[in-house]
Design a protein around this motif. Sequence first.
Motif, mmCIF file in Angstrom:
data_model
loop_
_atom_site.group_PDB
_atom_site.id
_atom_site.type_symbol
_atom_site.label_atom_id
_atom_site.label_comp_id
_atom_site.label_asym_id
_atom_site.label_seq_id
_atom_site.Cartn_x
_atom_site.Cartn_y
_atom_site.Cartn_z
ATOM 1 N N ARG A 163 0.827 -1.206 0.000
ATOM 2 C CA ARG A 163 0.000 0.000 0.000
ATOM 3 C C ARG A 163 0.862 1.257 0.000
ATOM 4 O O ARG A 163 0.515 2.258 -0.627
ATOM 5 C CB ARG A 163 -0.947 -0.009 1.201
ATOM 6 C CG ARG A 163 -2.020 -1.097 1.122
ATOM 7 C CD ARG A 163 -3.221 -0.729 1.962
ATOM 8 N NE ARG A 163 -4.252 -1.753 1.876
ATOM 9 C CZ ARG A 163 -5.156 -1.836 0.903
ATOM 10 N NH1 ARG A 163 -5.112 -0.966 -0.097
ATOM 11 N NH2 ARG A 163 -6.078 -2.776 0.910
ATOM 12 N N HIS A 179 -1.841 -8.511 -2.880
ATOM 13 C CA HIS A 179 -2.688 -8.144 -1.744
ATOM 14 C C HIS A 179 -4.144 -8.504 -2.013
ATOM 15 O O HIS A 179 -4.828 -9.091 -1.169
ATOM 16 C CB HIS A 179 -2.565 -6.646 -1.461
ATOM 17 C CG HIS A 179 -3.502 -6.154 -0.413
ATOM 18 N ND1 HIS A 179 -4.790 -5.740 -0.698
ATOM 19 C CD2 HIS A 179 -3.365 -6.032 0.935
ATOM 20 C CE1 HIS A 179 -5.390 -5.384 0.414
ATOM 21 N NE2 HIS A 179 -4.546 -5.532 1.415
ATOM 22 N N LEU A 193 -2.871 -3.864 -6.886
ATOM 23 C CA LEU A 193 -2.177 -4.621 -5.836
ATOM 24 C C LEU A 193 -2.541 -6.099 -5.981
ATOM 25 O O LEU A 193 -3.322 -6.632 -5.194
ATOM 26 C CB LEU A 193 -2.593 -4.105 -4.456
ATOM 27 C CG LEU A 193 -1.982 -2.776 -4.015
ATOM 28 C CD1 LEU A 193 -2.932 -2.005 -3.135
ATOM 29 C CD2 LEU A 193 -0.667 -3.019 -3.299
ATOM 30 N N ARG A 218 0.718 4.204 -2.742
ATOM 31 C CA ARG A 218 0.495 5.622 -2.458
ATOM 32 C C ARG A 218 1.531 6.494 -3.169
ATOM 33 O O ARG A 218 1.209 7.577 -3.678
ATOM 34 C CB ARG A 218 0.522 5.864 -0.945
ATOM 35 C CG ARG A 218 -0.788 5.503 -0.254
ATOM 36 C CD ARG A 218 -0.799 5.999 1.170
ATOM 37 N NE ARG A 218 0.008 5.137 2.032
ATOM 38 C CZ ARG A 218 -0.481 4.087 2.692
ATOM 39 N NH1 ARG A 218 -1.752 3.760 2.578
ATOM 40 N NH2 ARG A 218 0.305 3.350 3.463
#
Length: 220
Positions: free
Chosen positions: A107, A126, A123, A111
């Motif tokens: 994450r 994830h 992602l 960002r």
Amino acid sequence: MPDTRNDPVVVIGLGRFGSSLAAELVRRGTEVLAIDSRPKVVQSMSGRLTHVVAADSTDLEALRQLGVPDFYRAVVAIGTDLESSILTTSLLVELEIEDIWAKAISRDHGRILERVGAHHVILPEHDMGERVAHLLNGRMLDYMEVDANYALVKTRPPRDYTGVPLGETNLRRKYGVTVVCVKGEHEEFTYAGSDTVLGYGDVIIIAGKIEDVERFAELP
């Protein structure tokens, strides 16, 4: 907004994710320019992809020479080399690519990619881990998060909500979920309406906030 579905796509980084993406786009009839810095990887992909080249994607002039500024869409699929991932994304922004997709491995990485100008951050590890965790820990048959706090879930209806028209169950008021589709045994999915009656062996697709669909999917 122009229809760009069949426009050519630049895919930068030919690891497992990038190579699978590029091959699938080609299979669907989309022209792809695939770029990777490793000559051996490029050579291995030359039989699957028509336009695949070895180049340093952190070199602005190299991207220009390959015609990357002429593309509307680009995917940065570089894996663990965070510096190359971020720099490549920033160069695509500098080249004014209008639709940039970038793969992130965390994450925090995501960002940063958003800050440098990526329009979409992916992602994959994830998202897949989150999906499998939901499937392992409950009665869900499939799970797809479509927004930060909203999901679609494939499951079976709880016993207490079978044999009764959906319009009489007040599911949305009680649990905050909506039954979108239903599939009976040996049948295809159809849209669910207020007069739809669910059977216990049916498969349903429900939509709602993540905590709501999780709670509903755990009902016996």
